[in-house]
Design a protein around this motif. Structure first.
Motif, mmCIF file in Angstrom:
data_model
loop_
_atom_site.group_PDB
_atom_site.id
_atom_site.type_symbol
_atom_site.label_atom_id
_atom_site.label_comp_id
_atom_site.label_asym_id
_atom_site.label_seq_id
_atom_site.Cartn_x
_atom_site.Cartn_y
_atom_site.Cartn_z
ATOM 1 N N ASN A 164 0.832 -1.204 0.000
ATOM 2 C CA ASN A 164 0.000 0.000 0.000
ATOM 3 C C ASN A 164 0.869 1.258 0.000
ATOM 4 O O ASN A 164 1.903 1.308 0.651
ATOM 5 N N GLY A 165 0.393 2.292 -0.707
ATOM 6 C CA GLY A 165 1.122 3.555 -0.731
ATOM 7 C C GLY A 165 2.338 3.504 -1.630
ATOM 8 O O GLY A 165 3.465 3.465 -1.158
ATOM 9 N N GLY A 166 2.100 3.534 -2.944
ATOM 10 C CA GLY A 166 3.216 3.457 -3.872
ATOM 11 C C GLY A 166 4.225 4.573 -3.689
ATOM 12 O O GLY A 166 5.435 4.354 -3.763
ATOM 13 N N CYS A 167 3.732 5.799 -3.440
ATOM 14 C CA CYS A 167 4.630 6.924 -3.142
ATOM 15 C C CYS A 167 4.646 7.223 -1.643
ATOM 16 O O CYS A 167 5.681 7.086 -0.998
ATOM 17 N N PHE A 168 3.494 7.619 -1.095
ATOM 18 C CA PHE A 168 3.423 8.033 0.307
ATOM 19 C C PHE A 168 2.537 7.080 1.107
ATOM 20 O O PHE A 168 1.433 6.729 0.665
ATOM 21 N N TYR A 169 3.011 6.696 2.280
ATOM 22 C CA TYR A 169 2.181 6.001 3.266
ATOM 23 C C TYR A 169 2.160 6.890 4.507
ATOM 24 O O TYR A 169 3.163 7.039 5.191
#
Length: 244
Positions: free
Chosen positions: A82-87
């Motif tokens: 989950n969250g390819g850029c930002f988690y």
């Protein structure tokens, strides 16, 4: 004590983190990361947060260009991929300028054969955050091309949030997928009275722009939602939730 990191030039490139934060991991509540005009940050690979994982602290993005991370599930856990850029797990984040380019959230299969992960291709959030003026571009995954939010509040005062231009890169919620317990409010600031623009895409099932799940709330005070192409709910797909 926490430190402050300001990135306003140069290039920061990610690698591979077996757990969280392929490029940046924010650890302490007293820490602050500022991303400003001139910054270029490219994502790496991680189980969650291919570019940045915020476990605590404060994130301010006022400019620059970031993106390109990958969150990989690995067929092990519903909490991964989950969250390819930002988690955004905790703390606070504000995006008021700059561009967040598409990420990739890779789904997997758990031991029972259930499809897991793959949510929030660009941003996955379980903590409150605000978008005042940035451009957020949708990536590839299962739910939420640009944003997946759960048990948290998102305020959209300005900026543009768009789904992936590639057809069927996302199953549901081409731009935004609102999971249970989430609230999204468009247009709540006198400084940005026009609100944000949300652009849908072509998704394989429902909600090409915004998918509003059970026990979530969508408030539209201002702004624009442009539908794309899907089976049902080209602009808004609403199920057991509240839209005002």
């Amino acid at each position: 004590n926490g430190g402050t990191t300001t990135i306003k030039g140069g290039t920061v490139s990610g690698g591979t983190a077996t757990e969280k934060g392929g490029t940046i991991y924010m650890h302490t509540a007293a820490g602050t990361v500022n991303i400003q005009s001139g910054a270029k940050i490219t994502g790496g690979n991680a189980a969650n947060g291919g570019l940045l994982y915020m476990a605590a602290g404060k994130l301010n993005m006022t400019g620059g260009t970031v993106g390109g991370g990958t969150a990989t599930n690995g067929n092990t856990n519903a909490d991964n991929g989950n969250g390819g850029c930002f988690y955004l797990a905790a703390g606070s984040a504000t995006f008021s300028g700059g561009t967040v380019n598409a990420g990739t959230a890779v789904k997997g299969t758990d031991a029972e054969g259930t499809t897991v992960g793959g949510s929030g291709a660009t941003i996955y959030a379980i903590t409150d955050f605000t978008i005042d003026g940035a451009t957020i571009k949708g990536g590839s995954g299962r739910y939420g091309g640009a944003i997946y939010i759960k048990d948290a509040d998102l305020t959209l005062n300005g900026g543009t949030i768009s789904g992936n231009a590639t057809a069927n890169a996302i199953s549901s919620g081409g731009a935004i997928f609102m999971a249970s317990g989430s609230t999204v409010t468009m247009g709540s600031s006198t400084a940005n009275p026009n609100g944000a623009t949300v652009n849908g895409s072509t998704v394989s099932t429902n909600g090409s722009a915004i998918y509003v799940s059970d026990k979530s709330t969508l408030n539209i005070n201002a702004g624009t939602v442009n539908g794309g192409t899907c089976n049902k709910g080209a602009a808004l797909y609403i199920t057991g939730s509240t839209a005002n």
